[in-house]
Structures are given as C-alpha cells and as structure tokens.
Design a protein around this motif. Sequence first.
Motif, mmCIF file in Angstrom:
data_model
loop_
_atom_site.group_PDB
_atom_site.id
_atom_site.type_symbol
_atom_site.label_atom_id
_atom_site.label_comp_id
_atom_site.label_asym_id
_atom_site.label_seq_id
_atom_site.Cartn_x
_atom_site.Cartn_y
_atom_site.Cartn_z
ATOM 1 N N LEU A 134 2.348 -18.596 -0.409
ATOM 2 C CA LEU A 134 2.312 -18.240 1.013
ATOM 3 C C LEU A 134 2.678 -16.771 1.229
ATOM 4 C CD1 LEU A 134 3.865 -21.403 2.681
ATOM 5 C CD2 LEU A 134 1.492 -20.630 2.783
ATOM 6 N N GLY A 135 3.654 -16.287 0.477
ATOM 7 C CA GLY A 135 4.026 -14.874 0.576
ATOM 8 C C GLY A 135 2.875 -13.962 0.186
ATOM 9 N N ASN A 136 2.165 -14.323 -0.877
ATOM 10 C CA ASN A 136 1.004 -13.539 -1.288
ATOM 11 C C ASN A 136 -0.130 -13.651 -0.272
ATOM 12 O OD1 ASN A 136 2.261 -12.655 -3.589
ATOM 13 N ND2 ASN A 136 1.290 -14.151 -4.925
ATOM 14 N N ALA A 137 -0.282 -14.824 0.319
ATOM 15 C CA ALA A 137 -1.367 -15.007 1.295
ATOM 16 C C ALA A 137 -1.176 -14.099 2.499
ATOM 17 C CB ALA A 137 -1.431 -16.464 1.736
ATOM 18 N N PHE A 138 0.070 -13.872 2.906
ATOM 19 C CA PHE A 138 0.304 -13.040 4.083
ATOM 20 C C PHE A 138 0.594 -11.584 3.713
ATOM 21 C CE2 PHE A 138 1.410 -17.311 5.657
ATOM 22 C CZ PHE A 138 0.436 -17.393 6.641
ATOM 23 N N GLY A 139 1.344 -11.352 2.645
ATOM 24 C CA GLY A 139 1.731 -9.991 2.269
ATOM 25 C C GLY A 139 0.640 -9.251 1.521
ATOM 26 N N ALA A 140 0.220 -9.783 0.383
ATOM 27 C CA ALA A 140 -0.774 -9.115 -0.447
ATOM 28 C C ALA A 140 -2.130 -9.087 0.248
ATOM 29 C CB ALA A 140 -0.882 -9.813 -1.799
ATOM 30 N N ARG A 141 -2.421 -10.120 0.961
ATOM 31 C CA ARG A 141 -3.717 -10.185 1.660
ATOM 32 C C ARG A 141 -3.794 -9.094 2.726
ATOM 33 N NH1 ARG A 141 -8.651 -11.556 1.546
ATOM 34 N NH2 ARG A 141 -9.455 -13.012 3.059
ATOM 35 N N ALA A 142 -2.692 -8.832 3.408
ATOM 36 C CA ALA A 142 -2.673 -7.761 4.408
ATOM 37 C C ALA A 142 -2.844 -6.402 3.737
ATOM 38 C CB ALA A 142 -1.367 -7.815 5.193
ATOM 39 N N ALA A 143 -2.301 -6.220 2.540
ATOM 40 C CA ALA A 143 -2.433 -4.958 1.819
ATOM 41 C C ALA A 143 -3.878 -4.716 1.390
ATOM 42 C CB ALA A 143 -1.508 -4.951 0.613
ATOM 43 N N LEU A 144 -4.639 -5.783 1.168
ATOM 44 C CA LEU A 144 -6.044 -5.629 0.766
ATOM 45 C C LEU A 144 -6.858 -4.929 1.843
ATOM 46 C CD1 LEU A 144 -6.788 -9.077 -0.888
ATOM 47 C CD2 LEU A 144 -6.561 -6.872 -2.020
ATOM 48 N N HIS A 145 -6.535 -5.153 3.084
ATOM 49 C CA HIS A 145 -7.294 -4.544 4.177
ATOM 50 C C HIS A 145 -7.056 -3.039 4.259
ATOM 51 C CE1 HIS A 145 -8.814 -8.313 5.638
ATOM 52 N NE2 HIS A 145 -7.588 -8.818 5.643
ATOM 53 N N ARG A 146 -5.977 -2.564 3.669
ATOM 54 C CA ARG A 146 -5.688 -1.131 3.678
ATOM 55 C C ARG A 146 -6.380 -0.396 2.537
ATOM 56 N NH1 ARG A 146 -0.350 -3.214 4.824
ATOM 57 N NH2 ARG A 146 0.212 -2.834 2.660
ATOM 58 N N LEU A 147 -6.936 -1.126 1.567
ATOM 59 C CA LEU A 147 -7.621 -0.483 0.444
ATOM 60 C C LEU A 147 -8.971 0.070 0.901
ATOM 61 C CD1 LEU A 147 -6.936 -3.073 -2.410
ATOM 62 C CD2 LEU A 147 -5.845 -0.852 -2.085
ATOM 63 N N PRO A 148 -9.434 1.153 0.269
ATOM 64 C CA PRO A 148 -10.723 1.732 0.666
ATOM 65 C C PRO A 148 -11.891 0.919 0.114
ATOM 66 C CG PRO A 148 -9.794 2.967 -1.163
ATOM 67 C CD PRO A 148 -8.757 1.948 -0.757
ATOM 68 N N GLU A 149 -13.024 1.065 0.752
ATOM 69 C CA GLU A 149 -14.252 0.451 0.252
ATOM 70 C C GLU A 149 -14.631 1.117 -1.069
ATOM 71 O OE1 GLU A 149 -16.104 -2.072 1.333
ATOM 72 O OE2 GLU A 149 -14.792 -2.442 3.031
ATOM 73 N N PRO A 150 -15.349 0.402 -1.958
ATOM 74 C CA PRO A 150 -15.739 1.019 -3.232
ATOM 75 C C PRO A 150 -16.745 2.167 -3.018
ATOM 76 C CG PRO A 150 -16.680 -1.176 -3.018
ATOM 77 C CD PRO A 150 -15.784 -0.964 -1.843
ATOM 78 N N TYR A 151 -16.550 3.266 -3.757
ATOM 79 C CA TYR A 151 -17.497 4.386 -3.700
ATOM 80 C C TYR A 151 -17.350 5.229 -4.958
ATOM 81 C CZ TYR A 151 -13.488 7.278 -2.497
ATOM 82 O OH TYR A 151 -12.279 7.910 -2.524
ATOM 83 N N GLY A 152 -18.415 5.774 -5.446
ATOM 84 C CA GLY A 152 -18.454 6.747 -6.531
ATOM 85 C C GLY A 152 -17.686 6.401 -7.788
ATOM 86 N N ALA A 153 -17.549 5.155 -8.143
ATOM 87 C CA ALA A 153 -16.808 4.779 -9.346
ATOM 88 C C ALA A 153 -17.714 4.837 -10.564
ATOM 89 C CB ALA A 153 -16.234 3.384 -9.191
ATOM 90 N N VAL A 154 -17.110 4.975 -11.747
ATOM 91 C CA VAL A 154 -17.858 4.983 -12.994
ATOM 92 C C VAL A 154 -18.356 3.569 -13.298
ATOM 93 C CG1 VAL A 154 -17.713 5.453 -15.467
ATOM 94 C CG2 VAL A 154 -16.480 6.897 -13.840
ATOM 95 N N ARG A 155 -17.508 2.603 -13.027
ATOM 96 C CA ARG A 155 -17.866 1.191 -13.283
ATOM 97 C C ARG A 155 -18.177 0.513 -11.961
ATOM 98 N NH1 ARG A 155 -13.161 -1.158 -16.987
ATOM 99 N NH2 ARG A 155 -13.732 -2.894 -15.689
ATOM 100 N N PRO A 156 -18.987 -0.538 -11.988
ATOM 101 C CA PRO A 156 -19.238 -1.279 -10.747
ATOM 102 C C PRO A 156 -17.980 -2.066 -10.351
ATOM 103 C CG PRO A 156 -20.345 -2.342 -12.580
ATOM 104 C CD PRO A 156 -19.750 -1.057 -13.106
ATOM 105 N N PRO A 157 -17.806 -2.342 -9.056
ATOM 106 C CA PRO A 157 -16.631 -3.106 -8.640
ATOM 107 C C PRO A 157 -16.669 -4.536 -9.191
ATOM 108 C CG PRO A 157 -18.099 -2.736 -6.784
ATOM 109 C CD PRO A 157 -18.662 -1.981 -7.952
ATOM 110 N N LEU A 158 -15.489 -5.116 -9.325
ATOM 111 C CA LEU A 158 -15.389 -6.511 -9.776
ATOM 112 C C LEU A 158 -15.994 -7.432 -8.727
ATOM 113 C CD1 LEU A 158 -11.698 -6.534 -11.048
ATOM 114 C CD2 LEU A 158 -13.761 -6.472 -12.445
ATOM 115 N N HIS A 159 -16.523 -8.533 -9.188
ATOM 116 C CA HIS A 159 -17.057 -9.530 -8.254
ATOM 117 C C HIS A 159 -15.896 -10.406 -7.788
ATOM 118 C CE1 HIS A 159 -19.152 -13.120 -6.820
ATOM 119 N NE2 HIS A 159 -20.125 -12.270 -6.520
#
Length: 177
Positions: A45-70
């Motif tokens: 539950l802590g991860n569902a609310f804490g870590a999940r909220a942090a995911l929304h602050r991450l940038p969209e994938p762009y210009g990486a050498v490798r493709p993003p994980l599925h």
Amino acid sequence: MRTVTRRGVLCRTCGLAVYRQMTSDTLLTGWWGLFSFFVTPFVVLGNAFGARAALHRLPEPYGAVRPPLHPGRRVLRRAPAMLILTPIALVALAIPTLVVVGLFSGGGEGSVALSAGDCVRNEADWPEQQLRKVDCGSPLAEYRVLEEASCGPRDYLLRAEYTIGAPGRPGFCVTPL
C-alpha cells in the motif's frame, strides 16, 4: 525479510515497468516470514501511494540509446496479484453469503419459541433437545409444555432457545403425554 530499493535515472515508462515488476515480486514472495506476513500489505500500500506518485514526476522517454522497458500488465492483472486477491475475494464474498443464508434459513427447527400448553416432539435423545412443535391431537406429540412452576421431578427443563421472548419470562419444561 529484506527491503530492495532500485535507484537510477529512469523515464516514466521504465519507472512504471520497474514499479510493476517489484510490486509483483513483493506480492509473490513478500509473505514468507512471520514478521513479513504482517508487514507486506503495508509495504504494498505504501508503494501504491508513494512510489506511484513519484512515477508521475518522471519525464517521458526521449533520446535514449536503448528503447524504454515495456511496462507489461497492470499489477492487479498479474498472476501474483490474482494469487493473493482470489482468497481475499472469496472470504469477502463468503461472509455476506453466510449472513443471507442464515436470514433465509429461519434459524432451523431448534429455535422455535414455545409457550405453555404447546405440544412438542423431541427429534433427538434426551438430554439433547431438538424440539418440533406439533398439534396436540397428532400421534407425533410426545410432550406438553408447562411453565417451570408446574414442573415435576420427571419433567425435562427446556433450554433457553425455546423460551425466546420478553425478559423475565418464566422458563418451561415438558412433561410426557
């Protein structure tokens, strides 16, 4: 019990994939310990609310050498979540089902309220009482219900479940016909 934290520079898609995989792993293996059994629901539950909220602050994938994980399936659609949620859902459904069955069953034959003068038949052997109210003219009638003040030494006292009613109501006994 162990705690695993993944650190790194992740885009939103990769972070979501890592979050889903780690949550699935926690749901599958997080229960195997006495202390872990009680801590795992709070961690998830802590991860569902804490870590999940942090995911929304991450940038969209762009210009990486490798493709993003599925990211794969949502956590609740993965096998470990189904393994945990199925017994919980069954218990959650069983409780209201038992309540409804109990309401419609009427409490069985043993919970019939009797009054003085009624005739009954005992479907069990004394001292067990499984009384069924019958017509006094019926050949099935074995005993007549009396108020406790009228009971003799050969009469059987009735259990409280057969004297359901107002507080202070006298007890009953049965005497052979």
